[in-house]
Design a protein around this motif. Sequence first.
Motif, PDB file in Angstrom:
ATOM      1  N   VAL A  73      39.079  40.277  47.398  1.00  0.00           N
ATOM      2  CA  VAL A  73      38.419  40.356  48.738  1.00  0.00           C
ATOM      3  C   VAL A  73      37.851  38.803  49.180  1.00  0.00           C
ATOM      4  O   VAL A  73      37.981  38.783  50.424  1.00  0.00           O
ATOM      5  N   HIS A  74      37.248  38.251  48.284  1.00  0.00           N
ATOM      6  CA  HIS A  74      36.597  37.003  48.583  1.00  0.00           C
ATOM      7  C   HIS A  74      37.746  36.062  49.257  1.00  0.00           C
ATOM      8  O   HIS A  74      37.789  35.388  50.103  1.00  0.00           O
ATOM      9  N   LYS A  75      38.922  35.974  48.452  1.00  0.00           N
ATOM     10  CA  LYS A  75      39.985  35.143  48.907  1.00  0.00           C
ATOM     11  C   LYS A  75      40.388  35.615  50.360  1.00  0.00           C
ATOM     12  O   LYS A  75      40.727  34.656  51.126  1.00  0.00           O
TER      13      LYS A  75
ATOM     14  N   PRO B 128      39.927  49.434  49.662  1.00  0.00           N
ATOM     15  CA  PRO B 128      38.899  49.587  48.607  1.00  0.00           C
ATOM     16  C   PRO B 128      39.291  49.378  47.184  1.00  0.00           C
ATOM     17  O   PRO B 128      38.538  49.098  46.229  1.00  0.00           O
ATOM     18  N   ARG B 129      40.835  49.421  47.024  1.00  0.00           N
ATOM     19  CA  ARG B 129      41.183  49.081  45.798  1.00  0.00           C
ATOM     20  C   ARG B 129      41.510  47.624  45.394  1.00  0.00           C
ATOM     21  O   ARG B 129      41.626  47.339  44.041  1.00  0.00           O
TER      22      ARG B 129
END
Length: 72
Positions: free
Chosen positions: A62-64, A55-56
């Motif tokens: 996150v997209h990558k 979550p950090r």
Amino acid sequence: MLSKESKPRKLVLYSKPGCCLCDGLKEKLHAAFSLSGPDPLHDVVLQEILPRLSPRLGVELVHKKIAAAFKQ
């Protein structure tokens, strides 16, 4: 053999893109699904899921990670 009423069973595999252990396990699972015997697994569908993302992580990272997983 599947009847019209039965749904395929689903096995969820948490995997990491580019992991040789995950790739080896996927190969063994697909081979096991094709074996015949008293407990056939021909109706099992393997669903791959990414490992838990921290979550950090920032949105861009996150997209990558998700985009890279879909390229596999």
